[in-house]
Design a protein around this motif. Structure first.
Motif, PDB file in Angstrom:
ATOM      1  N   TYR A 179      39.213  32.150 -40.326  1.00  0.00           N
ATOM      2  CA  TYR A 179      38.313  33.250 -40.134  1.00  0.00           C
ATOM      3  C   TYR A 179      37.547  32.689 -42.371  1.00  0.00           C
ATOM      4  O   TYR A 179      38.699  32.808 -42.394  1.00  0.00           O
ATOM      5  N   ASN A 180      36.340  32.797 -42.135  1.00  0.00           N
ATOM      6  CA  ASN A 180      36.099  33.749 -43.367  1.00  0.00           C
ATOM      7  C   ASN A 180      34.439  34.294 -43.581  1.00  0.00           C
ATOM      8  O   ASN A 180      34.619  34.661 -42.454  1.00  0.00           O
ATOM      9  N   ARG A 181      34.313  35.130 -44.020  1.00  0.00           N
ATOM     10  CA  ARG A 181      33.279  36.126 -44.374  1.00  0.00           C
ATOM     11  C   ARG A 181      31.568  35.399 -45.322  1.00  0.00           C
ATOM     12  O   ARG A 181      32.199  34.864 -46.229  1.00  0.00           O
ATOM     13  N   LEU A 182      31.571  36.225 -45.142  1.00  0.00           N
ATOM     14  CA  LEU A 182      30.029  35.787 -46.104  1.00  0.00           C
ATOM     15  C   LEU A 182      30.188  35.510 -48.256  1.00  0.00           C
ATOM     16  O   LEU A 182      30.087  34.507 -48.091  1.00  0.00           O
ATOM     17  N   LEU A 220      27.774  25.837 -39.186  1.00  0.00           N
ATOM     18  CA  LEU A 220      27.694  27.795 -39.061  1.00  0.00           C
ATOM     19  C   LEU A 220      26.135  27.395 -39.812  1.00  0.00           C
ATOM     20  O   LEU A 220      26.090  27.288 -40.097  1.00  0.00           O
ATOM     21  N   ASN A 221      25.384  28.680 -39.298  1.00  0.00           N
ATOM     22  CA  ASN A 221      23.897  29.228 -39.978  1.00  0.00           C
ATOM     23  C   ASN A 221      23.474  30.607 -39.641  1.00  0.00           C
ATOM     24  O   ASN A 221      24.929  31.395 -38.904  1.00  0.00           O
ATOM     25  N   ALA A 222      22.710  30.881 -39.727  1.00  0.00           N
ATOM     26  CA  ALA A 222      22.491  32.512 -39.684  1.00  0.00           C
ATOM     27  C   ALA A 222      22.220  33.447 -38.271  1.00  0.00           C
ATOM     28  O   ALA A 222      23.172  34.083 -37.584  1.00  0.00           O
ATOM     29  N   ASP A 223      22.568  32.207 -36.920  1.00  0.00           N
ATOM     30  CA  ASP A 223      22.890  32.687 -36.096  1.00  0.00           C
ATOM     31  C   ASP A 223      24.094  33.388 -35.757  1.00  0.00           C
ATOM     32  O   ASP A 223      23.877  34.008 -35.155  1.00  0.00           O
ATOM     33  N   ASP A 224      24.829  33.169 -36.633  1.00  0.00           N
ATOM     34  CA  ASP A 224      26.293  32.667 -36.084  1.00  0.00           C
ATOM     35  C   ASP A 224      26.455  33.642 -37.255  1.00  0.00           C
ATOM     36  O   ASP A 224      26.596  35.194 -36.635  1.00  0.00           O
ATOM     37  N   VAL A 225      25.874  34.875 -38.244  1.00  0.00           N
ATOM     38  CA  VAL A 225      26.499  35.968 -39.317  1.00  0.00           C
ATOM     39  C   VAL A 225      25.099  37.010 -38.228  1.00  0.00           C
ATOM     40  O   VAL A 225      26.142  37.940 -37.780  1.00  0.00           O
ATOM     41  N   ILE A 226      24.031  36.976 -37.695  1.00  0.00           N
ATOM     42  CA  ILE A 226      24.008  37.991 -37.175  1.00  0.00           C
ATOM     43  C   ILE A 226      24.588  38.122 -35.736  1.00  0.00           C
ATOM     44  O   ILE A 226      24.578  39.141 -35.375  1.00  0.00           O
ATOM     45  N   PHE A 227      25.178  36.818 -34.562  1.00  0.00           N
ATOM     46  CA  PHE A 227      26.460  37.118 -33.358  1.00  0.00           C
ATOM     47  C   PHE A 227      26.990  38.566 -34.221  1.00  0.00           C
ATOM     48  O   PHE A 227      27.026  39.023 -33.673  1.00  0.00           O
ATOM     49  N   THR A 228      27.863  37.801 -35.112  1.00  0.00           N
ATOM     50  CA  THR A 228      28.672  38.715 -35.523  1.00  0.00           C
ATOM     51  C   THR A 228      28.578  40.165 -35.954  1.00  0.00           C
ATOM     52  O   THR A 228      29.374  40.887 -35.333  1.00  0.00           O
ATOM     53  N   PHE A 229      27.715  40.604 -36.445  1.00  0.00           N
ATOM     54  CA  PHE A 229      27.288  41.899 -36.119  1.00  0.00           C
ATOM     55  C   PHE A 229      26.077  42.501 -36.128  1.00  0.00           C
ATOM     56  O   PHE A 229      26.368  43.886 -35.794  1.00  0.00           O
ATOM     57  N   GLN A 230      25.813  42.365 -35.337  1.00  0.00           N
ATOM     58  CA  GLN A 230      24.496  42.594 -34.006  1.00  0.00           C
ATOM     59  C   GLN A 230      25.506  43.225 -32.666  1.00  0.00           C
ATOM     60  O   GLN A 230      25.248  44.109 -32.321  1.00  0.00           O
ATOM     61  N   ASP A 251      37.912  41.816 -43.309  1.00  0.00           N
ATOM     62  CA  ASP A 251      38.480  41.434 -42.354  1.00  0.00           C
ATOM     63  C   ASP A 251      37.002  42.187 -41.111  1.00  0.00           C
ATOM     64  O   ASP A 251      36.915  40.838 -40.388  1.00  0.00           O
ATOM     65  N   PHE A 252      36.948  43.178 -40.997  1.00  0.00           N
ATOM     66  CA  PHE A 252      35.721  42.868 -40.245  1.00  0.00           C
ATOM     67  C   PHE A 252      34.437  41.944 -40.063  1.00  0.00           C
ATOM     68  O   PHE A 252      34.114  42.208 -38.874  1.00  0.00           O
ATOM     69  N   ALA A 253      34.691  42.290 -40.901  1.00  0.00           N
ATOM     70  CA  ALA A 253      32.939  41.200 -41.838  1.00  0.00           C
ATOM     71  C   ALA A 253      33.018  39.952 -41.787  1.00  0.00           C
ATOM     72  O   ALA A 253      32.429  39.027 -41.559  1.00  0.00           O
ATOM     73  N   SER A 254      34.472  39.203 -40.631  1.00  0.00           N
ATOM     74  CA  SER A 254      34.525  38.010 -40.145  1.00  0.00           C
ATOM     75  C   SER A 254      33.514  37.335 -39.746  1.00  0.00           C
ATOM     76  O   SER A 254      33.374  37.790 -38.649  1.00  0.00           O
ATOM     77  N   ILE A 255      33.054  35.799 -40.073  1.00  0.00           N
ATOM     78  CA  ILE A 255      32.243  35.470 -39.618  1.00  0.00           C
ATOM     79  C   ILE A 255      32.916  34.213 -37.471  1.00  0.00           C
ATOM     80  O   ILE A 255      33.409  33.403 -38.405  1.00  0.00           O
ATOM     81  N   MET A 256      31.861  34.996 -36.085  1.00  0.00           N
ATOM     82  CA  MET A 256      32.129  34.351 -34.956  1.00  0.00           C
ATOM     83  C   MET A 256      31.115  32.864 -35.028  1.00  0.00           C
ATOM     84  O   MET A 256      30.123  33.455 -35.629  1.00  0.00           O
ATOM     85  N   SER A 257      31.403  31.915 -33.770  1.00  0.00           N
ATOM     86  CA  SER A 257      30.806  31.067 -33.907  1.00  0.00           C
ATOM     87  C   SER A 257      29.778  31.822 -32.444  1.00  0.00           C
ATOM     88  O   SER A 257      30.476  31.907 -31.193  1.00  0.00           O
ATOM     89  N   LYS A 258      28.459  31.433 -32.607  1.00  0.00           N
ATOM     90  CA  LYS A 258      27.397  32.669 -31.665  1.00  0.00           C
ATOM     91  C   LYS A 258      27.883  30.873 -30.504  1.00  0.00           C
ATOM     92  O   LYS A 258      27.650  31.837 -29.507  1.00  0.00           O
ATOM     93  N   GLU A 259      27.834  29.821 -31.152  1.00  0.00           N
ATOM     94  CA  GLU A 259      28.108  28.758 -29.969  1.00  0.00           C
ATOM     95  C   GLU A 259      29.265  28.940 -29.192  1.00  0.00           C
ATOM     96  O   GLU A 259      28.888  28.702 -27.404  1.00  0.00           O
TER      97      GLU A 259
END
Length: 530
Positions: free
Chosen positions: A56-59, A108-118, A176-184
């Motif tokens: 993974y990667n993070r912001l 990757l786009n904003a939807d993935d970031v929002i999914f990751t944290f929401q 690590d907990f902030a790793s960006i996931m794929s909403k798709e």
């Protein structure tokens, strides 16, 4: 497009790992099995190595081998004047991995970031309980109270609205907990009725794609061809799970593994003189401790905890367990981190006084459990031996200690229980270079029932660490953290045991490997000499 390199056999031993390997296959002898592959659900470095560090990667990320924050999948960010809004501009070229079980249709786009944290923030989110996780880091860092909302400004811009200023927020976003996931990918799993697979078959944007996992044996990865920083020099990455440190070293000597963590201290001299081995070392950003359960009698009494601390011969532990490759700890922070309070005086080793203090507290014929980890960690190379020494020390003051252990994942889960008996050996390697990562994550009220294994919520301490979060003035934060360390020492929720030197034996053909100050193992950028 996925890469399938021409494969040749590396060695008969490597073939036994169950994977074909090429000249650019790196084999890492890991010390244990991951709990899963969704890093937001866990706090173990073993799990982070297998997931967030490589998949993974993070912001925001840490520059490899340093504690410096650099852009990750966000190319830049802005902070409002009042410190309550963080706006991240995402890179336009970040591709998710293509695997046998998922083929992305977009970057990757904003939807993935929002999914990751929401999913961590919203208890009603369909993925909040999908894997039975407790979002331990997210909660321990008071994120539910801190994040008011996360908004999509546009497809490539995300804004975090906070309820208050948070000095370590950028560093926290590199954890690590902030790793960006794929909403798709999550949507695909939800439609298939298998949301739990997000934790079993990971998909990220990082340098290595997950290929397969044979439990307690081997994890296989291959290079992510479209990684936004460029494909890794290594074609294949193999984690050969090898719990025994001596066996790990024999594998490295035989060329079956290239890198191993947590060597036996007794083997260091031999490693240093071995021509095939490059023994790397670095002072660790860590602390090992024994956490009492402060919600269970008689450990709810600070004087009892103090007495037990005074019964522990830490110098003997340093000599026997660390064999000199460590220093006695007096604070919950390592001395390598800013705001460390060197003026704090450690509890003396004084069995006679300890026994008297127990008697004065009305504690006689005490029986307790001492939990010992089943794996080596950077802050504790041999927890079983340490527990035996503590058991002997406690016996000298009339305390009978039973040593308890479990499989690593179960150990971590069971030790969170607020009604847990006795005291548990654990430790911590810093995740972001900020004192908050030790003092709040391990000892704050929000972490009780999670990473706060002492189950300790002490209001004078809590007020200090919470105030320290809300100012960006380093001098003021230092003053508050120094005072918090004084309160910690008075209350003694832990016996602070040791800070260790981290050693990493690697084979001479391994090039450009860097020790991670946060205790992880990162293989992007590493090469093997031909």
């Amino acid at each position: 497009m996925r890469r399938f390199p021409k494969l040749v056999m590396y060695s008969a031993a490597a073939a036994a790992l169950g994977t074909a390997v090429s000249a650019q296959t790196l084999v890492y002898c890991s010390e244990g099995s991951p709990e899963g592959f969704d890093p937001a659900l866990y706090t173990s470095g073993t799990t982070f190595d297998a997931s967030s560090k490589n998949v993974y990667n993070r912001l925001v990320e840490f520059e490899r081998g340093t504690t410096n924050t650099v852009p990750g999948v966000a190319e830049e960010w802005e902070v409002s004047e009042d410190g309550t809004q963080y706006t991240f501009q995402l890179r336009p070229d970040v591709q998710f991995q293509s695997t046998e079980y998922f083929e992305p249709t977009r970057p990757l786009n904003a939807d993935d970031v929002i999914f990751t944290f929401q999913r961590q923030l919203d208890s009603e989110h369909p993925f909040h309980d999908a894997s039975g996780g407790t979002w331990e880091y997210f909660n321990a860092m008071s994120m539910p109270d801190l994040i008011e909302s996360i908004e999509k400004v546009d497809d490539m811009t995300v804004r975090f609205n906070l309820t208050r200023p948070e000095a370590p927020f950028i560093a926290n976003m590199a954890m690590d907990f902030a790793s960006i996931m794929s909403k798709e990918y999550a949507d695909q799993l939800e439609e298939a009725g298998t949301p739990e697979m997000l934790n079993q078959q990971p998909v990220g944007t990082g340098p290595f794609e997950w290929v397969g996992y044979q439990k307690d044996a081997v994890i296989r990865y291959q290079a992510h061809e479209e990684y936004f920083r460029g494909a890794a020099p290594i074609d294949n990455l193999v984690f050969a799970i090898t719990p025994d440190a001596s066996v790990r070293y024999q594998k490295v000597l035989a060329g079956e593994c290239h890198i191993m963590p947590y060597p036996n201290p007794a083997d260091l001299d031999a490693m240093e003189s071995e021509e095939a081995i490059n023994l790397m070392s670095q002072e660790g950003l860590n602390v090992g401790y024994l956490a009492y359960n402060t919600q269970v009698e008689p450990f709810d009494d600070p004087q009892v905890r103090k007495a037990l601390n005074m019964a522990i011969n830490k110098e003997a532990i340093i000599d026997v367990v660390f064999q000199g490759a460590g220093t006695a700890a007096k604070n919950p922070l390592p001395p390598t981190i800013w705001s460390y309070n060197d003026s704090v005086e450690d509890d003396p080793y004084d069995p006679e006084q300890a026994q008297q203090m127990l008697e004065d507290a009305g504690v006689t014929d005490l029986s307790m459990e001492v939990w010992a980890m089943p794996v080596q960690r950077p802050y504790n190379p041999n927890a079983r031996r340490m527990a035996e020494l503590i058991q002997e020390d406690f016996a000298q003051v009339g305390v009978e200690a039973e040593i308890v252990s479990y499989e690593w994942g179960e150990y971590l889960e069971r030790s969170k229980a607020e009604d847990r008996e006795g005291a548990v050996l654990l430790g911590w390697t810093g995740d972001n270079g900020d004192p908050d990562n030790f003092l709040a994550v391990l000892l704050g009220c929000d972490a009780v029932g999670g990473s706060n294994r002492a189950q300790w919520c002490h209001e004078p301490f809590e007020e200090l660490i919470q105030e320290a979060k809300t100012t960006t003035d380093r001098d003021e934060r230092t003053r508050l953290y120094e005072e918090a360390q004084v309160v910690f020492k008075e209350q003694a929720p832990w016996a602070t045991i040791a800070h260790s030197i981290v050693f990493e034996p690697i084979r001479q053909e391994v090039q450009n490997y860097k020790i991670d100050p946060f205790g992880g193992h990162i293989f992007y950028g590493v090469e093997l000499a031909q």
